[in-house]
Write a protein that holds these residues in place. Structure first.
Motif, PDB file in Angstrom:
ATOM      1  N   GLU A  47      13.417  36.445 -38.876  1.00 59.36           N
ATOM      2  CA  GLU A  47      14.167  35.983 -37.548  1.00 59.36           C
ATOM      3  C   GLU A  47      15.317  35.877 -37.838  1.00 59.36           C
ATOM      4  O   GLU A  47      15.606  34.663 -38.718  1.00 59.36           O
ATOM      5  N   VAL A  48      16.329  36.162 -37.320  1.00 62.29           N
ATOM      6  CA  VAL A  48      17.815  35.997 -37.596  1.00 62.29           C
ATOM      7  C   VAL A  48      18.343  34.838 -36.543  1.00 62.29           C
ATOM      8  O   VAL A  48      18.336  35.009 -35.529  1.00 62.29           O
ATOM      9  N   GLY A  49      18.696  33.714 -37.229  1.00 61.18           N
ATOM     10  CA  GLY A  49      19.143  32.556 -36.667  1.00 61.18           C
ATOM     11  C   GLY A  49      20.661  32.700 -36.771  1.00 61.18           C
ATOM     12  O   GLY A  49      21.466  33.298 -37.448  1.00 61.18           O
ATOM     13  N   GLU A  50      21.388  31.569 -35.910  1.00 61.15           N
ATOM     14  CA  GLU A  50      22.810  31.599 -35.970  1.00 61.15           C
ATOM     15  C   GLU A  50      23.458  31.368 -37.344  1.00 61.15           C
ATOM     16  O   GLU A  50      24.360  31.992 -37.765  1.00 61.15           O
ATOM     17  N   ALA A  51      22.593  30.552 -38.140  1.00 59.43           N
ATOM     18  CA  ALA A  51      23.263  30.325 -39.469  1.00 59.43           C
ATOM     19  C   ALA A  51      23.224  31.450 -40.517  1.00 59.43           C
ATOM     20  O   ALA A  51      24.078  31.613 -41.053  1.00 59.43           O
ATOM     21  N   ASP A  52      22.018  32.002 -40.213  1.00 61.56           N
ATOM     22  CA  ASP A  52      21.887  33.429 -40.880  1.00 61.56           C
ATOM     23  C   ASP A  52      23.058  34.324 -40.706  1.00 61.56           C
ATOM     24  O   ASP A  52      23.923  34.927 -41.733  1.00 61.56           O
ATOM     25  N   ALA A  53      23.415  34.435 -39.444  1.00 61.20           N
ATOM     26  CA  ALA A  53      24.450  35.430 -38.921  1.00 61.20           C
ATOM     27  C   ALA A  53      25.717  34.968 -39.521  1.00 61.20           C
ATOM     28  O   ALA A  53      26.792  35.808 -39.980  1.00 61.20           O
ATOM     29  N   ARG A  54      26.228  33.718 -39.468  1.00 64.45           N
ATOM     30  CA  ARG A  54      27.589  33.039 -39.884  1.00 64.45           C
ATOM     31  C   ARG A  54      27.246  33.378 -41.538  1.00 64.45           C
ATOM     32  O   ARG A  54      28.490  33.677 -41.873  1.00 64.45           O
ATOM     33  N   ASP A  55      26.343  33.227 -42.084  1.00 64.85           N
ATOM     34  CA  ASP A  55      26.381  33.297 -43.687  1.00 64.85           C
ATOM     35  C   ASP A  55      26.739  34.865 -43.952  1.00 64.85           C
ATOM     36  O   ASP A  55      27.501  35.319 -44.838  1.00 64.85           O
ATOM     37  N   VAL A  56      25.668  35.872 -43.085  1.00 62.62           N
ATOM     38  CA  VAL A  56      26.309  37.353 -43.288  1.00 62.62           C
ATOM     39  C   VAL A  56      27.775  37.620 -43.101  1.00 62.62           C
ATOM     40  O   VAL A  56      28.092  38.332 -43.906  1.00 62.62           O
ATOM     41  N   LEU A  57      28.354  37.186 -41.873  1.00 68.11           N
ATOM     42  CA  LEU A  57      29.544  37.355 -41.633  1.00 68.11           C
ATOM     43  C   LEU A  57      30.463  36.999 -42.843  1.00 68.11           C
ATOM     44  O   LEU A  57      31.500  37.581 -43.068  1.00 68.11           O
ATOM     45  N   ARG A  58      30.275  35.654 -43.086  1.00 73.01           N
ATOM     46  CA  ARG A  58      31.221  35.325 -44.414  1.00 73.01           C
ATOM     47  C   ARG A  58      31.054  35.930 -45.756  1.00 73.01           C
ATOM     48  O   ARG A  58      31.995  36.493 -46.233  1.00 73.01           O
ATOM     49  N   GLN A  59      29.890  36.537 -46.038  1.00 76.05           N
ATOM     50  CA  GLN A  59      29.751  37.307 -47.297  1.00 76.05           C
ATOM     51  C   GLN A  59      30.349  38.638 -47.100  1.00 76.05           C
ATOM     52  O   GLN A  59      30.574  39.127 -48.001  1.00 76.05           O
ATOM     53  N   SER A  60      29.975  39.152 -45.909  1.00 75.44           N
ATOM     54  CA  SER A  60      30.670  40.460 -45.614  1.00 75.44           C
ATOM     55  C   SER A  60      31.820  40.539 -45.564  1.00 75.44           C
ATOM     56  O   SER A  60      32.430  41.552 -46.411  1.00 75.44           O
ATOM     57  N   LEU A  61      32.749  39.288 -45.272  1.00 74.86           N
ATOM     58  CA  LEU A  61      34.250  39.472 -45.421  1.00 74.86           C
ATOM     59  C   LEU A  61      34.540  39.411 -46.690  1.00 74.86           C
ATOM     60  O   LEU A  61      35.652  40.078 -47.123  1.00 74.86           O
ATOM     61  N   GLU A  62      33.891  38.436 -47.621  1.00 75.63           N
ATOM     62  CA  GLU A  62      34.236  38.519 -49.085  1.00 75.63           C
ATOM     63  C   GLU A  62      34.198  39.787 -49.725  1.00 75.63           C
ATOM     64  O   GLU A  62      34.691  40.039 -50.456  1.00 75.63           O
ATOM     65  N   LEU A  63      32.873  40.471 -49.254  1.00 75.75           N
ATOM     66  CA  LEU A  63      32.568  41.882 -50.064  1.00 75.75           C
ATOM     67  C   LEU A  63      33.535  42.784 -49.791  1.00 75.75           C
ATOM     68  O   LEU A  63      33.810  43.674 -50.638  1.00 75.75           O
ATOM     69  N   VAL A  64      34.006  42.871 -48.475  1.00 74.73           N
ATOM     70  CA  VAL A  64      35.060  43.807 -48.119  1.00 74.73           C
ATOM     71  C   VAL A  64      36.612  43.700 -48.561  1.00 74.73           C
ATOM     72  O   VAL A  64      37.484  44.594 -48.251  1.00 74.73           O
ATOM     73  N   GLY A  65      36.440  42.342 -49.028  1.00 75.26           N
ATOM     74  CA  GLY A  65      37.977  41.742 -49.568  1.00 75.26           C
ATOM     75  C   GLY A  65      38.950  41.391 -48.348  1.00 75.26           C
ATOM     76  O   GLY A  65      40.106  41.644 -48.412  1.00 75.26           O
ATOM     77  N   HIS A  66      38.088  40.750 -47.344  1.00 75.66           N
ATOM     78  CA  HIS A  66      39.020  40.185 -46.373  1.00 75.66           C
ATOM     79  C   HIS A  66      39.960  41.249 -45.390  1.00 75.66           C
ATOM     80  O   HIS A  66      40.747  41.213 -45.038  1.00 75.66           O
ATOM     81  N   VAL A  67      39.178  42.538 -45.201  1.00 74.65           N
ATOM     82  CA  VAL A  67      39.848  43.375 -44.205  1.00 74.65           C
ATOM     83  C   VAL A  67      38.832  43.960 -43.323  1.00 74.65           C
ATOM     84  O   VAL A  67      37.687  43.643 -43.283  1.00 74.65           O
ATOM     85  N   PRO A  68      39.238  44.133 -42.302  1.00 70.21           N
ATOM     86  CA  PRO A  68      38.348  44.930 -41.161  1.00 70.21           C
ATOM     87  C   PRO A  68      37.540  46.011 -41.535  1.00 70.21           C
ATOM     88  O   PRO A  68      38.037  46.674 -42.435  1.00 70.21           O
ATOM     89  N   TYR A  69      36.212  45.709 -41.147  1.00 68.10           N
ATOM     90  CA  TYR A  69      35.204  46.713 -41.868  1.00 68.10           C
ATOM     91  C   TYR A  69      34.342  47.215 -40.530  1.00 68.10           C
ATOM     92  O   TYR A  69      34.104  46.594 -39.439  1.00 68.10           O
ATOM     93  N   ALA A  70      33.554  48.188 -41.028  1.00 71.86           N
ATOM     94  CA  ALA A  70      32.300  48.631 -40.235  1.00 71.86           C
ATOM     95  C   ALA A  70      31.080  48.353 -40.783  1.00 71.86           C
ATOM     96  O   ALA A  70      30.983  48.437 -42.034  1.00 71.86           O
TER      97      ALA A  70
END
Length: 163
Positions: free
Chosen positions: A64-87
């Motif tokens: 069950e994906v909650g808001e805190a989960d989504a925000r953590d995924v978005l933060r981790q995603s941005l770090e993983l891609v090097g802070h560039v727009p991504y798909a």
């Protein structure tokens, strides 16, 4: 390149190149020497950098994906891609629910260029439909290769980058 709101996005070529390198706290994905993985949402989500600016998001069974989960995924995603727009390819097959807060967080992120929702059942399709009102393009797929091909068309084009 511009966002859905018409804002200009400056894409840094060096940041995209660095995104292909493993970041601190990441491990190579099995069978993919260049792929890099990172856990998010308390270990219930796995982010895999498939190539610069392209991620795959997978969830543990019965999530069950909650808001805190989504925000953590978005933060981790941005770090993983090097802070560039991504798909991102989102594997929906293990998600049981996405809360309204999580949908709002995912749908409003301006760094996401496009999201391909991968599912196998009518329930997956219904859950994916709940995130269709995003600032970026969202599309449902039952085939991962077709989803990745669609996402590739949304990745930054080196010839169109700003100086």
């Amino acid at each position: 390149m511009t966002t859905a709101a018409g804002e200009l996005i400056r894409i840094d070529d060096r940041a995209i190149e660095q995104a292909a390198r493993p970041a601190q706290g990441t491990v190579p994905a099995p069978g993919h020497p260049r792929a890099v993985q990172r856990s998010a949402a308390g270990g219930r989500a796995t982010l895999t950098l498939l190539r610069p600016a392209l991620l795959r998001l997978s969830w543990a069974p019965e999530t069950e994906v909650g808001e805190a989960d989504a925000r953590d995924v978005l933060r981790q995603s941005l770090e993983l891609v090097g802070h560039v727009p991504y798909a991102v390819l989102v594997d929906m097959r293990h998600i049981t629910i996405i809360t309204a807060g999580a949908r709002a967080a995912y749908g409003s992120d301006l760094m996401v260029l496009a999201a391909a929702m991968l599912g196998a059942t009518p329930v997956d399709r219904v859950i994916a439909a709940s995130v269709q009102q995003a600032v970026h393009e969202v599309r449902f797929f039952t085939d991962a290769d077709a989803a990745l091909a669609w996402l590739a068309g949304h990745l930054p084009d080196p010839s169109s980058r700003l100086p």
